[in-house]
Write a protein that holds these residues in place. Structure first.
Motif, PDB file in Angstrom:
ATOM      1  N   ALA A 158      -5.648  -7.066 -14.710  1.00 19.49           N
ATOM      2  CA  ALA A 158      -6.224  -6.490 -13.561  1.00 19.49           C
ATOM      3  C   ALA A 158      -7.544  -5.920 -13.988  1.00 19.49           C
ATOM      4  O   ALA A 158      -8.145  -5.467 -13.026  1.00 19.49           O
ATOM      5  CB  ALA A 158      -5.228  -5.401 -13.105  1.00 19.49           C
ATOM      6  N   ARG A 207      -6.402  -1.731  -9.139  1.00 16.20           N
ATOM      7  CA  ARG A 207      -6.134  -3.043  -8.853  1.00 16.20           C
ATOM      8  C   ARG A 207      -4.736  -3.782  -9.363  1.00 16.20           C
ATOM      9  O   ARG A 207      -4.287  -4.348  -8.939  1.00 16.20           O
ATOM     10  CB  ARG A 207      -7.303  -3.870  -9.517  1.00 16.20           C
ATOM     11  CG  ARG A 207      -8.614  -3.576  -8.966  1.00 16.20           C
ATOM     12  CD  ARG A 207      -9.637  -4.468 -10.000  1.00 16.20           C
ATOM     13  NE  ARG A 207      -9.481  -5.915  -9.769  1.00 16.20           N
ATOM     14  CZ  ARG A 207     -10.198  -6.441  -8.531  1.00 16.20           C
ATOM     15  NH1 ARG A 207     -10.689  -5.799  -7.876  1.00 16.20           N
ATOM     16  NH2 ARG A 207     -10.034  -7.611  -8.367  1.00 16.20           N
ATOM     17  N   THR A 242      -0.898  -4.234  -9.776  1.00 18.74           N
ATOM     18  CA  THR A 242       0.263  -4.216  -8.830  1.00 18.74           C
ATOM     19  C   THR A 242       1.239  -3.098  -9.332  1.00 18.74           C
ATOM     20  O   THR A 242       1.427  -3.029 -10.775  1.00 18.74           O
ATOM     21  CB  THR A 242       0.804  -5.433  -8.598  1.00 18.74           C
ATOM     22  OG1 THR A 242       1.433  -6.013  -9.616  1.00 18.74           O
ATOM     23  CG2 THR A 242      -0.359  -6.339  -8.027  1.00 18.74           C
ATOM     24  N   PRO A 243       2.085  -2.536  -8.625  1.00 17.00           N
ATOM     25  CA  PRO A 243       3.331  -1.872  -9.240  1.00 17.00           C
ATOM     26  C   PRO A 243       4.063  -2.690 -10.459  1.00 17.00           C
ATOM     27  O   PRO A 243       4.199  -2.002 -11.178  1.00 17.00           O
ATOM     28  CB  PRO A 243       3.859  -1.370  -8.118  1.00 17.00           C
ATOM     29  CG  PRO A 243       2.956  -1.399  -7.012  1.00 17.00           C
ATOM     30  CD  PRO A 243       2.012  -2.583  -7.125  1.00 17.00           C
ATOM     31  N   THR A 244       4.165  -3.874  -9.982  1.00 18.29           N
ATOM     32  CA  THR A 244       5.046  -4.852 -10.784  1.00 18.29           C
ATOM     33  C   THR A 244       4.189  -4.872 -12.288  1.00 18.29           C
ATOM     34  O   THR A 244       5.028  -4.806 -13.432  1.00 18.29           O
ATOM     35  CB  THR A 244       5.409  -6.094 -10.318  1.00 18.29           C
ATOM     36  OG1 THR A 244       6.257  -5.863  -9.351  1.00 18.29           O
ATOM     37  CG2 THR A 244       6.211  -6.851 -11.233  1.00 18.29           C
ATOM     38  N   GLU A 245       3.103  -5.036 -12.350  1.00 16.24           N
ATOM     39  CA  GLU A 245       2.226  -5.173 -13.475  1.00 16.24           C
ATOM     40  C   GLU A 245       2.348  -3.909 -14.044  1.00 16.24           C
ATOM     41  O   GLU A 245       2.086  -4.032 -15.428  1.00 16.24           O
ATOM     42  CB  GLU A 245       0.684  -5.601 -12.856  1.00 16.24           C
ATOM     43  CG  GLU A 245       0.655  -7.032 -12.569  1.00 16.24           C
ATOM     44  CD  GLU A 245      -0.685  -7.432 -11.928  1.00 16.24           C
ATOM     45  OE1 GLU A 245      -0.984  -8.548 -11.787  1.00 16.24           O
ATOM     46  OE2 GLU A 245      -1.514  -6.500 -11.619  1.00 16.24           O
ATOM     47  N   ALA A 275       0.257   4.052  -4.099  1.00 16.05           N
ATOM     48  CA  ALA A 275      -0.232   2.830  -4.599  1.00 16.05           C
ATOM     49  C   ALA A 275      -1.749   2.460  -4.122  1.00 16.05           C
ATOM     50  O   ALA A 275      -2.042   2.799  -3.111  1.00 16.05           O
ATOM     51  CB  ALA A 275       0.777   1.588  -4.201  1.00 16.05           C
ATOM     52  N   GLN A 302      -1.861  -2.874  -2.026  1.00 17.34           N
ATOM     53  CA  GLN A 302      -0.582  -3.168  -2.986  1.00 17.34           C
ATOM     54  C   GLN A 302       0.522  -2.936  -2.068  1.00 17.34           C
ATOM     55  O   GLN A 302       0.606  -1.934  -1.287  1.00 17.34           O
ATOM     56  CB  GLN A 302      -0.881  -2.310  -4.150  1.00 17.34           C
ATOM     57  CG  GLN A 302      -2.098  -2.610  -5.025  1.00 17.34           C
ATOM     58  CD  GLN A 302      -2.010  -3.880  -5.478  1.00 17.34           C
ATOM     59  OE1 GLN A 302      -1.027  -4.812  -5.405  1.00 17.34           O
ATOM     60  NE2 GLN A 302      -3.136  -4.173  -6.147  1.00 17.34           N
ATOM     61  N   PRO A 303       1.620  -3.412  -2.575  1.00 18.04           N
ATOM     62  CA  PRO A 303       3.126  -2.866  -1.807  1.00 18.04           C
ATOM     63  C   PRO A 303       3.372  -1.572  -2.063  1.00 18.04           C
ATOM     64  O   PRO A 303       2.866  -0.553  -2.945  1.00 18.04           O
ATOM     65  CB  PRO A 303       3.954  -3.546  -2.952  1.00 18.04           C
ATOM     66  CG  PRO A 303       3.272  -4.674  -3.478  1.00 18.04           C
ATOM     67  CD  PRO A 303       1.846  -4.383  -3.829  1.00 18.04           C
ATOM     68  N   ARG A 304       3.819  -1.039  -0.870  1.00 19.43           N
ATOM     69  CA  ARG A 304       3.974   0.479  -0.711  1.00 19.43           C
ATOM     70  C   ARG A 304       5.561   0.974  -1.120  1.00 19.43           C
ATOM     71  O   ARG A 304       5.651   2.217  -1.041  1.00 19.43           O
ATOM     72  CB  ARG A 304       3.662   1.045   0.560  1.00 19.43           C
ATOM     73  CG  ARG A 304       2.398   0.412   1.270  1.00 19.43           C
ATOM     74  CD  ARG A 304       1.073   0.888   0.424  1.00 19.43           C
ATOM     75  NE  ARG A 304       0.834   2.401   0.523  1.00 19.43           N
ATOM     76  CZ  ARG A 304      -0.307   2.829   0.070  1.00 19.43           C
ATOM     77  NH1 ARG A 304      -1.042   2.444  -1.053  1.00 19.43           N
ATOM     78  NH2 ARG A 304      -0.589   4.170   0.337  1.00 19.43           N
TER      79      ARG A 304
END
Length: 277
Positions: free
Chosen positions: A105, A112, A114-117, A194, A198-200
């Motif tokens: 990122a 920048r 993502t939550p998964t990252e 987030a 990005q996904p919430r």
């Protein structure tokens, strides 16, 4: 005997600064000298920790310093642990996690990634590289409640593992919070914080379960009494530290270290919320 008693009281009155000058006496050939010096060390150590927990407990919830509290808990078992040393170890974990996030990122990873990252980077550093995991073989050891021992041995309780991750997240401005789930403390990436775009959704992680991502539906099935409205809300720093002390107290009693367990119980009582003005 009276002279020895007076000498012991006099040394106690001098306070913690006398301890370095007494270390040699711990190796005395005389059993009574060793016994009295150990008693002085324990009494002064207890006095110092009591003052630390009292000061911490007097803070309001918004200013409650959980990391300082985890350092005090660690010193119950390891008197010589310094807050700077503990902080440096967490700084190292944060730097390694930041390096992983920059790969995916860039430098502005806090805004920048993502939550998964974020969760993947934490797992790679804390679990795969540093070996932080649940102590399944000896779950009830008092050492499992010490963040210092976790970083030394790689083994700890769900609560200690979770707040190692949260401490890293705080250093990197990542929205990680602890979750007081019945029977299995966890942490989550807080979706409502987030970065934009990005996904919430929350991402819940079970670090004791090999740092696996779990869903609320799984928790509903597996955890008796689980209530998403209650148990997926962030656990306060004060409540987390009280739970750490309670875990340590119970485990000390299990190994029949009742005097130290009584002290740990007293530290927890010092953390009760201050009365409102």
């Amino acid at each position: 005997y009276i002279a020895r008693q007076q000498a012991e009281r006099g040394l106690l009155e001098l306070g913690p600064e006398i301890l370095p000058r007494l270390e040699g006496a711990l190796e005395s050939e005389r059993a009574e000298v060793r016994f009295r010096v150990r008693r002085i060390f324990n009494a002064l150590h207890h006095r110092e920790l009591t003052a630390g927990f009292l000061e911490l407990g007097s803070a309001d919830d918004a200013e409650f310093d959980l990391e300082r509290g985890m350092w005090l808990v660690a010193r119950v078992l390891d008197i010589d642990v310094s807050q700077d040393d503990l902080g440096r170890r967490l700084d190292t974990l944060a730097a390694e996690t930041a390096a992983e996030l920059r790969k995916v990122a860039g430098d502005d990873f806090a805004n920048r990634a993502t939550p998964t990252e974020v969760i993947d980077a934490l797992r790679r550093v804390l679990h795969e590289r540093r070996g932080l995991r649940g102590n399944r073989e000896a779950y009830d050891l008092p050492e499992n409640s010490s963040l210092w021992r976790l970083l030394e041995t790689g083994k700890g309780l769900p609560l200690t593992l979770s707040h190692a991750a949260v401490a890293v997240g705080e250093r990197l401005d990542l929205p990680l919070v602890g979750l007081s789930i019945p029977g299995r403390y966890m942490f989550k990436y807080e979706g409502n914080r987030a970065p934009e775009g990005q996904p919430r959704d929350d991402v819940i992680v079970d670090p004791f379960g090999d740092w696996r991502v779990v869903t609320p539906e799984e928790l509903q099935e597996q955890m008796p009494g689980f209530n998403p409205a209650v148990h997926l809300a962030p656990c306060s720093a004060r409540a987390a530290l009280v739970r750490m002390l309670t875990n340590m107290e119970n485990d000390l009693r299990a190994v029949r270290r009742s005097e130290l367990a009584d002290r740990v119980q007293a530290y927890g009582e010092l953390l009760e919320s201050p009365e409102p003005p």
